[in-house]
Design an enzyme around this catalytic site. Structure first.
Site, PDB file in Angstrom:
ATOM      1  NE  ARG A 185       0.111   1.554   3.373  1.00 22.67           N
ATOM      2  CZ  ARG A 185       1.020   2.471   3.622  1.00 22.67           C
ATOM      3  NH1 ARG A 185       2.298   2.124   3.788  1.00 22.67           N
ATOM      4  NH2 ARG A 185       0.719   3.755   3.714  1.00 22.67           N
ATOM      5  N   GLY A 186       0.269   2.399  -0.101  1.00 22.23           N
ATOM      6  CA  GLY A 186       1.049   3.626  -0.275  1.00 22.23           C
ATOM      7  C   GLY A 186       1.204   3.866  -1.771  1.00 22.23           C
ATOM      8  CB  ALA A 187       0.433   6.831  -3.855  1.00 25.37           C
ATOM      9  NE  ARG A 230      -6.216   0.849  -1.806  1.00 29.94           N
ATOM     10  CZ  ARG A 230      -5.532   1.385  -0.787  1.00 29.94           C
ATOM     11  NH1 ARG A 230      -4.263   1.076  -0.608  1.00 29.94           N
ATOM     12  NH2 ARG A 230      -6.117   2.234   0.035  1.00 29.94           N
ATOM     13  CD  GLN A 278      -3.245   2.907   6.729  1.00 27.76           C
ATOM     14  OE1 GLN A 278      -3.865   3.275   7.709  1.00 27.76           O
ATOM     15  NE2 GLN A 278      -3.832   2.767   5.559  1.00 27.76           N
ATOM     16  CG  ASP A 294      -3.010   8.091  -1.605  1.00 30.77           C
ATOM     17  OD1 ASP A 294      -2.943   8.589  -0.475  1.00 30.77           O
ATOM     18  OD2 ASP A 294      -2.715   6.912  -1.861  1.00 30.77           O
ATOM     19  CG  ASN A 344      -2.440  11.813   2.196  1.00 29.71           C
ATOM     20  OD1 ASN A 344      -1.911  10.881   1.596  1.00 29.71           O
ATOM     21  ND2 ASN A 344      -2.111  12.111   3.438  1.00 29.71           N
ATOM     22  CE  LYS A 345      -5.245   5.938   4.130  1.00 22.90           C
ATOM     23  NZ  LYS A 345      -6.199   5.072   3.354  1.00 22.90           N
TER      24      LYS A 345
HETATM   25  O1  MRU Z   1      -4.544   3.344   2.057  1.00 17.42           O
HETATM   26  P1  MRU Z   1      -3.053   3.517   1.984  1.00 17.42           P
HETATM   27  O2  MRU Z   1      -2.324   2.990   3.164  1.00 17.42           O
HETATM   28  O3  MRU Z   1      -2.499   3.006   0.659  1.00 17.42           O
HETATM   29  O4  MRU Z   1      -2.885   5.101   1.981  1.00 17.42           O
HETATM   30  C1  MRU Z   1      -1.598   5.657   1.962  1.00 17.42           C
HETATM   31  C2  MRU Z   1      -1.586   7.126   2.080  1.00 17.42           C
HETATM   32  O5  MRU Z   1      -2.606   7.769   2.178  1.00 17.42           O
HETATM   33  C3  MRU Z   1      -0.262   7.808   1.977  1.00 17.42           C
HETATM   34  O6  MRU Z   1      -0.263   9.001   2.702  1.00 17.42           O
HETATM   35  C4  MRU Z   1       0.032   8.135   0.519  1.00 17.42           C
HETATM   36  O7  MRU Z   1      -0.105   7.020  -0.297  1.00 17.42           O
HETATM   37  C5  MRU Z   1       1.381   8.715   0.336  1.00 17.42           C
HETATM   38  S1  MRU Z   1       2.625   7.499   0.419  1.00 17.42           S
HETATM   39  C6  MRU Z   1       4.126   8.147   0.098  1.00 17.42           C
END
Ligand code: MRU
Length: 348
Positions: A47-49, A89, A195, A236, A247-248
């Protein structure tokens, strides 16, 4: 300290650190085909963009590996894999950026009679290297924004685990810390997937950076007490035309409080997370299974039959963002189209 490896390629397979098990177990999941990669993205093993983007690129490599030699079959298999991976996603733009780039390259390689598998594998490896390099540059550009002695708040996990390595927001924090600044970090736990408490805390501990975990609902109070020097988060999807940041879920609330209490609010993101086309109402915000909200660590916390809303991301307007830190420098949210010259086109 050994560097974290979110993912690596070995012997024709992709290995992903299973982030569902962290911080308690470090186990890699082997992906032999593109369907394994699609499942891993959907279930948040990865996970994470930026990490999702690079994993997706390797997914296209895997599709090509098992496709057989015929041109038409190969192209059909690659398109099928691209669709499957893109449907996992919807919000992180890196996924679409990476898949589109690989599909374009595959078509070119097929047309010119090149070894498609080798061409794609080299490109995925390049993307992985480029991601680490971009994060290091983000760290270099961003570290000057962090005052010595500051308590920095971050959110979710925008560290090495969310990327191929080093991290974006945590990359900035890390570069400031390694440059000798005495800083400590406030880590909101980030419900419902935690997270922050699980992954960001795990990374900061390994890096030896002092941190404290807070519940998400403590953030505004800590800002009002003057206990937060600045906030650095990842993204993201950064909407370059308008300066909005996706973002999250919970980022928007932090940004509103930060503006109210005069706390600088920074976003760290590589160009692979930029969307140069869309406006906020054209972005699909992922909605995940309500069970993620109704449970904690697999245990039910609500009356049986309760319903829940589970939006995974939010959109922060540009007027709440102090600056955006990229691998090409630090930009105002109103000046992001200046970066278009560095970008390659993508859809999604
Ligand atoms: O749902 P996730 O854990 O994939 O979400 C991640 C985030 O929101 C991060 O802040 C984002 O991807 C930036 S990662 C460098």
């Amino acid at each position: 300290m050994r560097e974290l490896r979110t993912l690596y390629w070995k012997g024709g397979s992709l290995y992903l650190l299973d982030q569902r098990l962290l911080p308690h177990r470090e186990r890699y999941v082997r992906c032999r085909g593109y369907r394994d990669v699609a499942r891993a993205i959907r279930e948040m093993i990865v996970r994470g963009a930026p990490a999702i983007g690079v994993a997706a690129a390797y997914g296209i490599v895997l599709a090509c590996k098992t496709a057989g030699g015929k041109k038409a079959m190969l192209e059909a298999r690659i398109m099928e894999a691209a669709e499957a991976i893109k449907s996992t996603r919807p919000t992180a733009v890196n996924l679409f950026w990476a898949v589109d780039r690989m599909v374009r390259l595959a078509k070119e390689a097929i047309e010119s009679g090149l070894d498609v598998y080798e061409t794609l594998l080299q490109e995925a490896n390049r993307m992985a290297e480029a991601d680490i390099e971009a994060n290091r540059r983000i760290g270099e550009y961003g570290k000057g924004l962090i005052p010595d002695g500051a308590t920095v708040m971050t959110y979710c996990n925008a560290g090495g685990l969310a990327t191929v390595g080093y991290g974006t927001a945590i990359g900035v924090i890390r570069a400031a810390f390694e440059g000798g600044k005495k800083i400590s970090v406030l880590v909101p736990e980030t419900r419902p997937k935690l997270q922050g408490a699980r992954l960001t805390a795990y990374e900061l501990k390994r890096l030896g950076i002092p941190y404290k975990i807070i519940t998400d609902n403590m953030a505004s109070m800590l800002m009002s007490m003057g206990k937060v020097g600045c906030i650095v988060v990842g993204a993201d999807r950064v909407l370059a035309r308008t300066g909005h940041v996706v973002n999250k879920i919970g980022t928007l609330g932090l940004a509103i409080s930060a503006r109210y209490f005069g706390v600088p609010f920074y976003v760290a993101a590589p160009l692979s997370s930029f969307d140069f086309e869309r406006k906020p109402d054209e972005v699909k915000i992922e909605e995940r299974d309500e069970q993620e909200v109704l449970t904690i660590a697999g245990k039910s916390i609500a009356p049986r039959g309760s319903k829940a809303v589970n939006l995974a991301f939010d959109i922060t307007p540009p007027e709440l963002v102090s600056a955006i830190i990229t691998e090409y420098g630090v930009y105002e949210p109103s000046g992001l189209m200046l970066l278009e010259k560095y970008a390659r086109p993508h859809t999604g």
